[in-house]
Design an enzyme around this catalytic site. Structure first.
Site, PDB file in Angstrom:
ATOM      1  N   ASP A 135      60.843  31.648   3.423  1.00  0.00           N
ATOM      2  CA  ASP A 135      61.681  31.057   2.370  1.00  0.00           C
ATOM      3  C   ASP A 135      62.908  31.926   2.101  1.00  0.00           C
ATOM      4  O   ASP A 135      64.025  31.430   1.949  1.00  0.00           O
ATOM      5  CB  ASP A 135      60.869  30.793   1.091  1.00  0.00           C
ATOM      6  CG  ASP A 135      60.026  31.975   0.647  1.00  0.00           C
ATOM      7  OD1 ASP A 135      59.904  32.964   1.403  1.00  0.00           O
ATOM      8  OD2 ASP A 135      59.481  31.921  -0.482  1.00  0.00           O
ATOM      9  N   TYR A 170      51.646  23.890  16.331  1.00  0.00           N
ATOM     10  CA  TYR A 170      51.896  22.821  17.303  1.00  0.00           C
ATOM     11  C   TYR A 170      50.728  22.551  18.248  1.00  0.00           C
ATOM     12  O   TYR A 170      50.825  21.682  19.106  1.00  0.00           O
ATOM     13  CB  TYR A 170      53.153  23.148  18.118  1.00  0.00           C
ATOM     14  CG  TYR A 170      54.436  22.740  17.419  1.00  0.00           C
ATOM     15  CD1 TYR A 170      54.801  23.316  16.206  1.00  0.00           C
ATOM     16  CD2 TYR A 170      55.275  21.778  17.960  1.00  0.00           C
ATOM     17  CE1 TYR A 170      55.970  22.944  15.561  1.00  0.00           C
ATOM     18  CE2 TYR A 170      56.443  21.399  17.322  1.00  0.00           C
ATOM     19  CZ  TYR A 170      56.786  21.986  16.128  1.00  0.00           C
ATOM     20  OH  TYR A 170      57.947  21.611  15.497  1.00  0.00           O
ATOM     21  N   LYS A 207      55.136  34.149   6.739  1.00  0.00           N
ATOM     22  CA  LYS A 207      54.864  33.804   5.343  1.00  0.00           C
ATOM     23  C   LYS A 207      53.619  34.582   4.917  1.00  0.00           C
ATOM     24  O   LYS A 207      52.624  34.008   4.453  1.00  0.00           O
ATOM     25  CB  LYS A 207      54.693  32.281   5.229  1.00  0.00           C
ATOM     26  CG  LYS A 207      54.563  31.744   3.815  1.00  0.00           C
ATOM     27  CD  LYS A 207      55.788  31.979   2.946  1.00  0.00           C
ATOM     28  CE  LYS A 207      55.490  31.574   1.505  1.00  0.00           C
ATOM     29  NZ  LYS A 207      56.547  32.000   0.560  1.00  0.00           N
ATOM     30  N   ASP A 248      61.135  26.109  14.469  1.00  0.00           N
ATOM     31  CA  ASP A 248      61.665  24.744  14.507  1.00  0.00           C
ATOM     32  C   ASP A 248      62.589  24.519  13.314  1.00  0.00           C
ATOM     33  O   ASP A 248      63.712  24.040  13.459  1.00  0.00           O
ATOM     34  CB  ASP A 248      60.510  23.736  14.487  1.00  0.00           C
ATOM     35  CG  ASP A 248      61.010  22.301  14.429  1.00  0.00           C
ATOM     36  OD1 ASP A 248      61.903  21.967  15.223  1.00  0.00           O
ATOM     37  OD2 ASP A 248      60.510  21.536  13.581  1.00  0.00           O
ATOM     38  N   ASP A 286      67.151  24.553  13.143  1.00  0.00           N
ATOM     39  CA  ASP A 286      68.054  23.497  12.657  1.00  0.00           C
ATOM     40  C   ASP A 286      68.987  24.055  11.587  1.00  0.00           C
ATOM     41  O   ASP A 286      70.182  23.733  11.549  1.00  0.00           O
ATOM     42  CB  ASP A 286      67.256  22.317  12.058  1.00  0.00           C
ATOM     43  CG  ASP A 286      66.908  21.263  13.107  1.00  0.00           C
ATOM     44  OD1 ASP A 286      66.771  21.620  14.293  1.00  0.00           O
ATOM     45  OD2 ASP A 286      66.769  20.078  12.736  1.00  0.00           O
TER      46      ASP A 286
HETATM   47  C1  IPM Z   1      62.751  20.613  18.565  1.00  0.00           C
HETATM   48  C2  IPM Z   1      62.265  19.276  18.092  1.00  0.00           C
HETATM   49  C3  IPM Z   1      60.817  19.071  18.535  1.00  0.00           C
HETATM   50  C4  IPM Z   1      59.996  20.185  17.930  1.00  0.00           C
HETATM   51  C5  IPM Z   1      60.235  17.700  18.149  1.00  0.00           C
HETATM   52  C6  IPM Z   1      61.067  16.594  18.725  1.00  0.00           C
HETATM   53  C7  IPM Z   1      58.788  17.575  18.518  1.00  0.00           C
HETATM   54  O1  IPM Z   1      62.423  19.172  16.725  1.00  0.00           O
HETATM   55  O2  IPM Z   1      62.784  20.837  19.786  1.00  0.00           O
HETATM   56  O3  IPM Z   1      63.117  21.442  17.733  1.00  0.00           O
HETATM   57  O4  IPM Z   1      59.544  20.086  16.792  1.00  0.00           O
HETATM   58  O5  IPM Z   1      59.805  21.184  18.614  1.00  0.00           O
HETATM   59 MG    MG Z   2      63.396  20.815  15.847  1.00  0.00          MG
END
Ligand code: IPM
Ligand code: MG
Length: 356
Positions: A220, A136, A187, A244, A248
């Site tokens: 993975d 990032y 990884k 990140d 999710d």
């Molecule tokens: C998160 C989001 C952000 C990230 C995006 C919106 C830049 O996906 O907070 O997980 O990748 O950190």
């Molecule tokens: Mg995210």
């Protein structure tokens, strides 16, 4: 008196934040606490209108004048390259050095998981995502743009100091909360430089926590196991990008992004709370956005402000909403965003903390 800066942001960010603030103020009032809440106009509207996402003075004020920041969501299809999002959200993470991105994923009710073979196994995956470096940092660039020979370089920066402090934060959390295991995800088989640093630091820091089980996984395989046997995870520590992605996935397995809160913290200095979900422009303005992730951020915020009793009260009220079907349609309920916020705010009185 704690001072809270609220940045509702874009899309459903404004809708869910309104509910979170409602719950935050009601909870504070119930316990005789006062909060000073200030709303900040930051997001796509202002960026499109003025060309400014966030000013130096605003950065400074957010850094110096507030105890915590509550953010809704950023992102708008009219800002094609998400420039304002990067400037505000990533800007705050980097410039306030919020190196811990704590993302708890708890299966609050077995019916919420899309996995059909959990058989009542409890799932709680506490992700510690490194939040100030990795892929990032945006080091690199584009060379020979728009030619057949175009080159894009995007570096992945890992420092010993950066890895060490997030690994230590994960172990400290595990020790404090009695969590049985910390899993480091990398990884190393394909990206050996970063992997080597992470593994050495993980072993070195882990030596100070002999009572905690420790293992390392490739990302993975970790993704597969989050679906196949999520109950094998307790605390996960990983880099910015892997965190990140895995957060999710872990959120989806435990009820979806509509429930997942996060805390971006530099312990003892600064903190920013935001739901893991985005601004969801496709459903914005319709009153169907699930406010529970934003509301659960308020629980994390109270915890950070040193009031675990109040945190538990907010969390319990959110859990009660789920158990009672007082939810938006994504969770099978029929309430609007606003009605869920009202219900949780009213339930606070009936959801006293178990402890404190
Ligand atoms: C998160 C989001 C952000 C990230 C995006 C919106 C830049 O996906 O907070 O997980 O990748 O950190
Ligand atoms: Mg995210």
């Amino acid at each position: 008196m704690p001072r809270i800066a609220v940045i509702p942001g874009d899309g459903i960010g404004t809708e869910v934040t309104r509910q979170a603030v409602k719950v935050m103020e009601r909870a504070a009032a119930l316990s005789g606490r006062t909060l000073e809440v200030t709303h900040w106009d930051m997001g796509a509207e202002r960026y499109l209108r003025t060309g400014v996402a966030i000013t130096e003075a605003e950065f400074r004020a957010l850094a110096e004048d507030y105890d915590a920041i509550l953010l809704g969501a950023l992102g708008d299809p009219r800002v094609a390259d998400d420039a304002h999002l990067r400037e505000i959200l990533l800007g705050l993470r980097f410039r306030l050095d919020l190196y811990v991105n704590y993302r708890p994923n708890v299966l609050l009710d077995p019916r919420l998981s899309p996995l059909r073979n959990l058989d009542g196994r409890p799932v709680r995956v506490d992700i510690f995502r490194e939040n100030t470096e990795g892929a990032y940092v945006n080091l690199g660039g584009i060379f020979r743009k728009d030619t057949p020979d175009e080159v894009a370089i995007q570096e992945d920066l890992n420092t010993r100091r950066g890895v060490e402090r997030i690994v230590r934060a994960a172990f400290e959390y595990a020790r404090m909360r009695g969590r049985p295991r910390v899993t480091m995800v990398d990884k190393a088989n394909a990206l050996p430089a970063a992997g080597s640093l992470w593994r050495r630091v993980f072993t070195e820091v882990g030596a100070g926590y002999p009572e905690i089980e420790q293992d390392a996984m490739f990302v993975d395989a970790a993704a597969m196991d989050l679906v196949r046997r999520p109950e094998r995870f307790a605390v996960v520590v990983t880099s910015n990008l892997f965190g990140d992605i895995l957060s999710d996935l872990a959120a989806a397995v435990t009820g979806g992004l509509g429930l997942a809160p996060s805390a971006n913290v530099h312990p003892g200095r600064h903190a920013l709370f935001e739901p893991v979900h985005g601004s969801a422009p496709d459903i914005a303005g319709r009153g169907v956005a699930n406010p529970l992730a934003a509301i659960r951020c308020v629980a994390l915020l109270f915890e950070y402000l040193g009031d675990p009793g109040l945190a538990e009260r907010v969390e319990n009220a959110a859990v009660a909403a789920i158990a009672g079907g007082k939810t938006t349609p994504d969770l099978g309920g029929s309430l609007t965003t606003d009605q869920v916020g009202d219900w949780v705010a009213a339930a606070l009185a009936a959801a006293p903390p178990r402890s404190s």
